[in-house]
Design an enzyme around this catalytic site. Structure first.
Site, PDB file in Angstrom:
ATOM      1  N   LYS A   1      49.742  68.296  36.624  1.00  0.00           N
ATOM      2  CA  LYS A   1      50.456  68.634  35.390  1.00  0.00           C
ATOM      3  C   LYS A   1      51.952  68.466  35.647  1.00  0.00           C
ATOM      4  O   LYS A   1      52.497  69.013  36.627  1.00  0.00           O
ATOM      5  CB  LYS A   1      50.122  70.079  35.021  1.00  0.00           C
TER       6      LYS A   1
HETATM    7  C1  E4P Z   1      48.889  74.611  28.350  1.00  0.00           C
HETATM    8  O1  E4P Z   1      48.558  73.889  29.230  1.00  0.00           O
HETATM    9  C2  E4P Z   1      49.619  75.856  28.550  1.00  0.00           C
HETATM   10  O2  E4P Z   1      49.170  76.419  29.771  1.00  0.00           O
HETATM   11  C3  E4P Z   1      49.376  76.907  27.504  1.00  0.00           C
HETATM   12  O3  E4P Z   1      48.483  76.465  26.527  1.00  0.00           O
HETATM   13  C4  E4P Z   1      50.597  77.575  26.992  1.00  0.00           C
HETATM   14  O4  E4P Z   1      50.218  78.547  26.062  1.00  0.00           O
HETATM   15  P1  E4P Z   1      51.217  79.700  25.580  1.00  0.00           P
HETATM   16  O5  E4P Z   1      52.228  79.108  24.666  1.00  0.00           O
HETATM   17  O6  E4P Z   1      50.330  80.674  24.872  1.00  0.00           O
HETATM   18  O7  E4P Z   1      51.838  80.285  26.824  1.00  0.00           O
END
Ligand code: E4P
Length: 217
Positions: A83
């Site tokens: 990522k």
């Molecule tokens: C995606 O990969 C992120 O980890 C996640 O969906 C972020 O979500 P949030 O905005 O609820 O922290």
């Protein structure tokens, strides 16, 4: 649409994996911090629970260190997806890692143009954040719609991984729009099965069945 769970909580991942409905896992530095565990150790355990793609995020912001971190992370298991943040260095790292045959997830996407760049960099997944756009009174689902059109216009292989999902309606709308994947917090994912009329109907069926005095086994 594939379902990923957005957590580093291995107990939750095990429970969901056991349903057979889970296709993968996403983590981020905040979720790892919340787990209170060592990053590489928790990613290794998640990869042993599921054969699906498991996103592990680099912590560096410069290209050279991102690549070094990614090369370390891919050693953990075959299903690790790197990522990367949606920055120029992140996109450059995405291009390199894709060229080396690794899967990538470009994260923190808040515009269609960012998603276009990620696809051009060869990302396996693009992660547009719906909830965080809604939080500032913009339209997260509109972003998913725009990216779907752009990716279909050019036959990009990059999969839309709808992220920052907060509600069951977000999941439904992503499926209607045609997101490839939704990454969903455990409680929201488990909540998708719930409907008051299902509970009420089952209660009535069970009561009537009891009146028959029969048993199937
Ligand atoms: C995606 O990969 C992120 O980890 C996640 O969906 C972020 O979500 P949030 O905005 O609820 O922290």
């Amino acid at each position: 649409m594939k379902f990923f769970v957005d957590t580093a909580d291995t107990a939750e991942i095990k429970e969901l994996a056991a349903t057979g409905l889970l296709d993968g896992v996403t983590t981020n530095p905040s979720l790892v911090a919340k787990s209170g565990r060592q990053f590489k150790e928790v990613i290794a355990e998640i990869c042993s629970i599921t054969d699906g793609d498991v996103s592990a995020e680099v912590a560096a912001t410069d290209y050279d260190t991102m690549i070094k971190e990614a090369r370390e992370l891919v050693k953990i298991a075959n299903n690790v997806v790197i990522k990367l943040p949606l920055t120029l260095d992140g996109l450059k790292a995405c291009k390199t890692l894709t060229g080396d045959g690794h899967k990538t997830n470009v994260t923190l996407c808040f515009s269609a143009n960012q998603a276009l760049l990620a696809a051009k960099a060869g990302a396996t997944y693009i992660s547009p954040f719906i909830g965080r756009l809604d939080d500032i009174h913009l339209d997260g689902l509109e972003l998913i719609r725009e990216i779907r059109v752009i990716y279909d216009n050019y036959d990009f292989d990059t999969q839309i991984l709808a992220a920052s999902i907060r509600t069951a309606n977000h999941v439904r709308d992503c499926a209607i729009i045609g997101a490839d994947v939704a990454t969903v917090p455990p409680a929201t994912l488990k909540g998708l099965v719930k409907h008051p009329l299902t509970d009420k109907g089952l209660e009535a069926f069970l009561a009537d069945w009891a009146k028959t005095g029969q048993s199937i086994l």
